[in-house]
Enzyme design. Structure first.
Site, short mmCIF file in Angstrom:
data_model
loop_
_atom_site.label_atom_id
_atom_site.label_comp_id
_atom_site.label_asym_id
_atom_site.label_seq_id
_atom_site.Cartn_x
_atom_site.Cartn_y
_atom_site.Cartn_z
N LYS A 205 27.85 40.12 40.16
CA LYS A 205 27.28 40.56 41.43
C LYS A 205 26.65 41.95 41.29
O LYS A 205 25.52 42.17 41.66
CB LYS A 205 28.38 40.56 42.49
CG LYS A 205 27.94 40.99 43.85
CD LYS A 205 29.08 40.81 44.85
CE LYS A 205 28.80 41.54 46.15
NZ LYS A 205 29.86 41.37 47.14
N GLU A 211 33.42 44.57 31.49
CA GLU A 211 33.71 43.38 30.67
C GLU A 211 32.45 42.54 30.49
O GLU A 211 32.09 42.14 29.38
CB GLU A 211 34.79 42.50 31.34
CG GLU A 211 36.18 43.09 31.34
CD GLU A 211 36.46 43.98 32.54
OE1 GLU A 211 35.49 44.46 33.18
OE2 GLU A 211 37.65 44.19 32.85
N GLY A 266 32.86 38.56 45.93
CA GLY A 266 33.01 37.96 44.60
C GLY A 266 33.86 36.70 44.62
O GLY A 266 33.45 35.65 44.12
N ARG A 267 35.04 36.79 45.23
CA ARG A 267 35.95 35.64 45.20
C ARG A 267 35.52 34.53 46.16
O ARG A 267 36.17 33.49 46.25
CB ARG A 267 37.38 36.09 45.49
CG ARG A 267 37.54 36.89 46.77
CD ARG A 267 38.85 37.66 46.76
NE ARG A 267 38.98 38.56 47.89
CZ ARG A 267 38.48 39.79 47.94
NH1 ARG A 267 37.75 40.24 46.93
NH2 ARG A 267 38.68 40.56 48.99
N GLU A 352 43.98 39.04 46.22
CA GLU A 352 42.96 40.09 46.29
C GLU A 352 42.51 40.28 47.75
O GLU A 352 42.21 41.40 48.17
CB GLU A 352 41.77 39.71 45.42
CG GLU A 352 40.84 40.87 45.12
CD GLU A 352 39.84 40.54 44.03
OE1 GLU A 352 40.26 40.13 42.92
OE2 GLU A 352 38.64 40.67 44.28
N HIS A 383 59.36 20.54 34.35
CA HIS A 383 60.21 20.70 33.16
C HIS A 383 60.38 22.16 32.79
O HIS A 383 60.80 22.48 31.68
CB HIS A 383 59.61 19.91 31.99
CG HIS A 383 59.56 18.44 32.29
ND1 HIS A 383 60.51 17.55 31.83
CD2 HIS A 383 58.71 17.73 33.06
CE1 HIS A 383 60.22 16.34 32.28
NE2 HIS A 383 59.13 16.43 33.04
N LYS A 511 38.44 49.26 37.40
CA LYS A 511 37.09 49.46 36.85
C LYS A 511 36.87 50.95 36.55
O LYS A 511 36.28 51.30 35.53
CB LYS A 511 36.02 48.96 37.82
CG LYS A 511 36.03 47.44 38.02
CD LYS A 511 34.82 46.95 38.81
CE LYS A 511 34.88 45.44 39.03
NZ LYS A 511 33.73 44.85 39.64
C1 G6Q Z 1 36.14 39.63 43.72
C2 G6Q Z 1 36.28 40.92 43.10
C3 G6Q Z 1 36.19 40.94 41.60
C4 G6Q Z 1 34.78 40.79 41.06
C5 G6Q Z 1 34.76 41.09 39.58
C6 G6Q Z 1 33.39 40.92 38.97
O1 G6Q Z 1 36.16 39.43 44.91
O2 G6Q Z 1 35.41 41.83 43.67
O3 G6Q Z 1 37.02 39.97 41.02
O4 G6Q Z 1 34.30 39.52 41.32
O5 G6Q Z 1 35.24 42.38 39.36
O6 G6Q Z 1 32.45 41.72 39.60
P1 G6Q Z 1 30.93 41.52 39.33
O7 G6Q Z 1 30.54 40.16 39.79
O8 G6Q Z 1 30.22 42.60 40.09
O9 G6Q Z 1 30.73 41.64 37.84
#
Ligand code: G6Q
Length: 547
Positions: A205, A211, A266-267, A352, A383, A511
């Site tokens: 996003k 990462e 994001g989620r 989150e 199990h 981050k």
């Molecule tokens: C989700 C969070 C988080 C995010 C990641 C990746 O709701 O904000 O999990 O999606 O940190 O972020 P980017 O999409 O900006 O790389």
């Protein structure tokens, strides 16, 4: 505004004191229609909450609590684009991404639907081109491997949904996902790939996440070292993002970018361009079925009275178990191998969104918020950790999830899977008393002296709550509805807790922290800037690194 605990909260506390003297299994004995009363069906799903310790009065009070938190108004606010993500000053409109009605959705007076529709059309045309084989790599060959690079909300949704919908996917188009900054993840993924047949999707996003940017840079270097050129990058790298400038700066042509917007969390983004890997795997028509399933749940959520509203009921039962019984852990137990990653997906969605300690106005909450979400598919979990579910000192409410029909009807497998599913929820509820155990052991001829020693170990307290979710088959529509069900459950709980469910400052913290320490790890000099533990661990790292 609505800071104090609403009056229904206190009434519920008193009511639950009495509830605690009851047993769920007795409630079933007293009311043969209990299942009838406490299950609902919507958007192809069945939710049964009858195996919880609740009565009609409990539900009435929980609905009163929701009313006292103005849930009705909040639902309208979310769907109509109010800036309910107050700490980031953004609307929350993932529902617009799957709005199939053609009705406009306004943000600051501008209808967002034309832009949503345009990106969907671009995704369709790209998906068709890649799947038909007419999109060619630099060797002139069609794409056979797609590597999606993203993390968190830009990873868990597409990875989980792609796996869950494997029966609908093209088996000759292999989907890979790289999320971890641990070099092992990308190295192991690239090992078997041919650059000329590989497409990289960089999903972020913000397009700044450490990462993802690190993995994307490594992928690009690998591509260039293995026959790719700057001129052919456009055939092999596309971006899913809200940040055009950063995409361009990375070297991806914005023509190869699939856009989404800051009002998509994001989620909550698998419904947006972030869902492109899903569309590539199952085809765009199927992806639209996935959106349609979520939309069907949206409509149900928006229009159904709370007493029969599936996300509201799931949320209220959660509130009952967390806030009034004090159960702060919650298991997600899919009896479906394709839903293997659902617990991880819901872990992010719930923890989150609602892992918050202050109310909207910044005042601390005086009650528990999101529980710990965890789980594994059945029957594997049986199990392993089910021992604790049945006999441990912690009580863990659980959602049991199962399809009626399997995609792989092999022999008796599915009937046996279902037997386990039904038996587990029943056993958690019924338990087994000391008398019942003693009787059972006597019947099987065990000596009285042994019975006395053995019986306490074989007692199951029972009265352990669970929800059951069933549906005909795990298809794109049903999965869409299932995920939307949980999204709205989380939203309702956030409203009742009076918290902001749509920010994630705890993720932001991670981050920021990583980039702070990084420069201190480069040179050989000792580090003294931190506490003695951190300094000592860094010193150990540097010593062994050099050896
Ligand atoms: C989700 C969070 C988080 C995010 C990641 C990746 O709701 O904000 O999990 O999606 O940190 O972020 P980017 O999409 O900006 O790389």
């Amino acid at each position: 505004m609505h800071q104090a605990r609403p009056p229904a909260w206190n009434t519920l506390e008193r009511h639950v004191k009495k509830l605690k003297t009851l047993r769920i299994r007795d409630l079933f004995r007293e009311d043969p229609k209990r299942f009838e009363t406490f299950h609902v069906e919507a958007a192809g799903l069945l939710l049964d909450i009858s195996k919880n310790l609740l009565t009609e009065k409990t539900l009435g009070l929980l609905i009163k609590l929701a009313d006292e938190r103005y849930l009705d108004d909040w639902i309208v606010k979310m769907f109509s684009g109010s800036r309910i993500n107050i700490t980031e000053n953004r609307p929350v409109l993932h529902t617009a991404l799957r709005n199939r009605t053609g009705a406009p959705v306004y943000v600051d007076g501008k209808d967002v639907m034309p832009a949503v529709t345009a990106v969907l059309a671009k995704m369709r045309s790209f998906t068709d081109t890649v799947r038909s084989g007419s999109w060619r790599g630099f060797t002139g060959e069609p794409i056979t491997d797609i590597v999606t690079i993203g993390i968190g909300g830009s990873h868990l949704g597409p990875a989980m949904v792609t796996e869950a919908l494997t029966p609908y996917a093209r088996r000759d188009l292999r989907m890979h996902f790289v999320s971890n900054i641990d070099g092992t993840h990308i190295a192991e993924t690239l090992r078997s790939l041919q650059p000329g047949r590989t497409l990289f999707i960089v999903a972020s996003k913000t397009f700044t996440t450490l990462e993802t940017m690190t993995n994307a840079a490594t992928a690009r270097a690998w591509f260039l070292e293995h026959g790719g050129t700057e001129n052919t990058i456009a055939r092999h790298f596309v971006a899913l993002s809200t940040n055009t400038d950063a995409v361009r700066a990375f070297g991806i042509d914005p023509a190869n970018m699939f856009e989404f917007w800051d009002w998509v969390g994001g989620r909550y983004s698998v419904w947006s361009a972030i869902g492109l890997p899903v569309a590539l795997a199952i085809g765009f028509d199927r992806f639209e079925e996935f959106l349609a399933g979520a939309h069907a749940m949206d409509e149900h959520f928006k229009t159904t009275p709370f007493r029969h509203n599936m996300p509201v009921l799931l949320a209220l039962v959660g509130i009952l178990n967390i806030n009034f019984f004090g159960y702060t852990s919650h298991a997600i137990l899919p009896y479906d191998q394709y839903l293997r990653r659902l617990p991880a997906y819901l872990q992010q969605l719930e923890m989150e969104s609602n892992g918050k300690q202050v109310q909207r106005d910044g005042n601390p909450v005086s009650y528990a918020t999101a529980p710990i979400i965890w789980g594994e598919p059945g029957t594997d979990g049986q199990h392993a950790f089910y021992q604790l579910l049945h006999q441990g000192t912690l009580i863990v409410p659980a959602d049991f999830i199962v399809p009626v029909k399997s995609h792989n009807p092999v022999g008796e497998h599915h009937r046996l899977l279902l037997s386990n599913f039904f038996a587990q929820t029943q056993a958690l509820m019924n338990g087994k008393t000391l008398d019942e155990v003693t009787e059972e052991l006597r019947r099987s001829g065990v000596a009285e002296s042994i019975i006395e020693q053995l019986a306490p170990h074989r007692v199951f307290p029972g009265n352990r709550p669970s929800n059951s979710i069933m549906f005909e088959k795990l298809d794109p529509f049903t999965l869409g509805a299932l995920l939307a069900l949980y999204e709205h459950k989380v939203f309702v709980q956030g409203v009742i807790w009076n918290i902001c469910s749509f920010d994630q400052w705890g993720v932001q913290l991670g981050k920021d922290l990583a980039t702070k320490i990084y420069p201190d790890l480069i040179g050989p000099e000792p580090v003294a800037a931190y506490d003695s533990s951190t300094n000592g661990l860094i010193a150990y790292y540097k010593r062994l690194r050099e050896s």
